[in-house]
Design an enzyme around this catalytic site. Structure first.
Site, short mmCIF file in Angstrom:
data_model
loop_
_atom_site.label_atom_id
_atom_site.label_comp_id
_atom_site.label_asym_id
_atom_site.label_seq_id
_atom_site.Cartn_x
_atom_site.Cartn_y
_atom_site.Cartn_z
N HIS A 1 -6.23 -6.23 -1.62
CA HIS A 1 -5.30 -5.12 -1.37
C HIS A 1 -4.27 -5.62 -0.37
O HIS A 1 -4.62 -6.20 0.65
CB HIS A 1 -6.04 -3.90 -0.83
CG HIS A 1 -5.15 -2.70 -0.64
ND1 HIS A 1 -4.63 -2.00 -1.70
CD2 HIS A 1 -4.70 -2.08 0.48
CE1 HIS A 1 -3.90 -0.99 -1.24
NE2 HIS A 1 -3.92 -1.03 0.07
N SER B 1 0.84 -1.19 0.00
CA SER B 1 0.00 0.00 0.00
C SER B 1 0.88 1.25 0.00
O SER B 1 1.72 1.41 -0.89
CB SER B 1 -0.97 -0.03 1.17
OG SER B 1 -1.98 0.94 1.00
N ASP C 1 -7.82 -3.74 -7.34
CA ASP C 1 -7.31 -3.28 -6.05
C ASP C 1 -8.42 -2.53 -5.31
O ASP C 1 -8.91 -1.50 -5.77
CB ASP C 1 -6.11 -2.37 -6.27
CG ASP C 1 -5.46 -1.93 -4.97
OD1 ASP C 1 -6.10 -1.16 -4.23
OD2 ASP C 1 -4.33 -2.35 -4.70
#
Length: 379
Positions: free
Chosen positions: A322, A169, A267
């Site tokens: 994610h 991330s 995502d």
């Protein structure tokens, strides 16, 4: 948007009982050099040292703070202050020392760098700002420097044969931004990158607005990130465009150090915060799912420089996910081209075999049976 900064990046998908335990090392002396979290507290790192020769450095994710008020509230959390950090951290997936889950990397030493600056370890503003009578510091790049210096002085990481820089991330973005810099710090060591869920793209939302562009540009300018991102990218841009170097798609062409890109084609953070589709896939109506299908096509088009690369690696799956490198199942069970992310990364590093090193999923959602339950981050 502030709430979305607090991405759920760990333990949601952690099914294995076995995991690595790393211990916290705070760096109070770094405060004197200006390396501090948003609230002025000392930075640090978690470490499990099992090998002198091979290391993984993981830069934690957790979104960004988008304005001064957002940074103020973040400074009273574990994403802005080391006073909230636990004494140990439990690590899985690519950081796991369980050989059943992570056979090629179980014996690597692991450094997990907690994230407390709100700008992917890139900012550097000399003077703190004051919000509601509280001082807020933007010192992400000095934090990165302090951690790397401590790893050299305390842990002798400069004696290593191989270092892998990784993150997911906002930490995945950090990997793109700082990979060449880390290589420059260790010129005699083979450095590779593994960037998980950090390829955030400069795309319009469902209303045609370039909303996320303004967000990243403001972070870049507020935290004075021009000296803390890829220097070749910065030199190539006019001043008005230097903010682009804070986004993976624009900085990727300038990265010289070998990098492996790991991203879901659907995502979930990007669907919610860039596309702003207005639902949490797959719990969407037919019209929204059509928008999401078009998003995947656009994402893969933007990813073409990686897909066409003859040197860098890639694993992109048609899953609603994610941050997949930190969970045992998504790291070692999801399959693309009949191999996992773990296996593809291993083949790319040439640790064994000569398998596929750039795996792009031919499926569309929900036709990859190995995806499992979607990972929907809070926010």
């Amino acid at each position: 948007m502030a709430a979305s900064a607090f991405l759920l990046i760990s333990c949601v998908l952690c099914f294995s009982q076995a995991h690595r335990v790393a211990n916290l090392v705070l760096l109070p002396d770094a405060v004197n050099d200006g390396a501090v979290c948003l609230d002025g507290s000392a930075p640090g790192y978690y470490i499990d040292k099992t090998s002198v020769n091979r290391w993984i450095i993981h830069l934690e994710g957790g979104g960004w703070c988008y304005n001064k008020s957002d940074c103020y509230y973040r400074a009273s959390s574990w994403l802005g202050s080391s006073t909230y950090w636990n004494r140990t951290s439990h690590l899985r997936g690519f950081l796991n020392n369980d050989p059943d889950v992570n056979p090629e990397f179980a014996n690597y030493s692991v450094v997990f760098v907690p994230y407390c600056d709100g700008a992917s370890f890139s900012g550097n503003v000399n003077d703190p700002i004051t919000v509601n009578d509280k001082k807020i510091y933007f010192r992400g790049h000095p934090i990165l420097n302090a951690v790397l210096s401590a790893l050299i002085q305390k842990e002798q990481i400069d004696k290593a044969e191989a270092i892998i820089l990784t993150g997911c991330s906002a930490g995945g973005l950090s990997t793109y931004l700082h990979l060449d810099y880390v290589q420059s710090m260790f010129p005699n060591i083979k450095v590779h990158g593994l960037a998980d869920a950090g390829y955030f793209i400069d795309a319009a939302n469902i209303h045609g607005e370039m909303y996320i562009r303004g967000q990243y540009q403001h972070i870049f300018e507020m935290q004075n990130c021009s000296g803390g991102v890829n220097s070749d990218c910065i030199r190539s841009k006019e001043e008005s465009e230097r903010w682009q170097c804070f986004m993976a798609q624009y900085t990727y062409p300038y990265i010289k150090t070998p990098i492996f890109v790991f991203n879901a084609e659907y995502d979930t953070w990007q669907l919610q915060n860039i596309l702003q589709v207005g639902c949490k896939a797959p719990n969407c109506n037919e019209s929204q799912m059509q928008l999401i299908a078009r998003w995947r096509t656009m994402f893969l088009q933007t990813l073409q420089p990686v897909i066409r690369s003859t040197t860098n690696g890639l694993f992109t799956d048609a899953c609603i996910q994610h941050c997949q490198s930190l969970a045992d199942r998504t790291w070692s069970k999801i399959m693309v081209k009949n191999q996992t992310a773990h296996d593809t990364f291993v083949d790319w590093l040439d640790l064994k075999g000569t398998g596929i090193v750039r795996a792009v999923d031919d499926h569309t959602y929900p036709h990859n049976p190995t995806c499992g339950k979607p990972h929907i981050p809070k926010g």
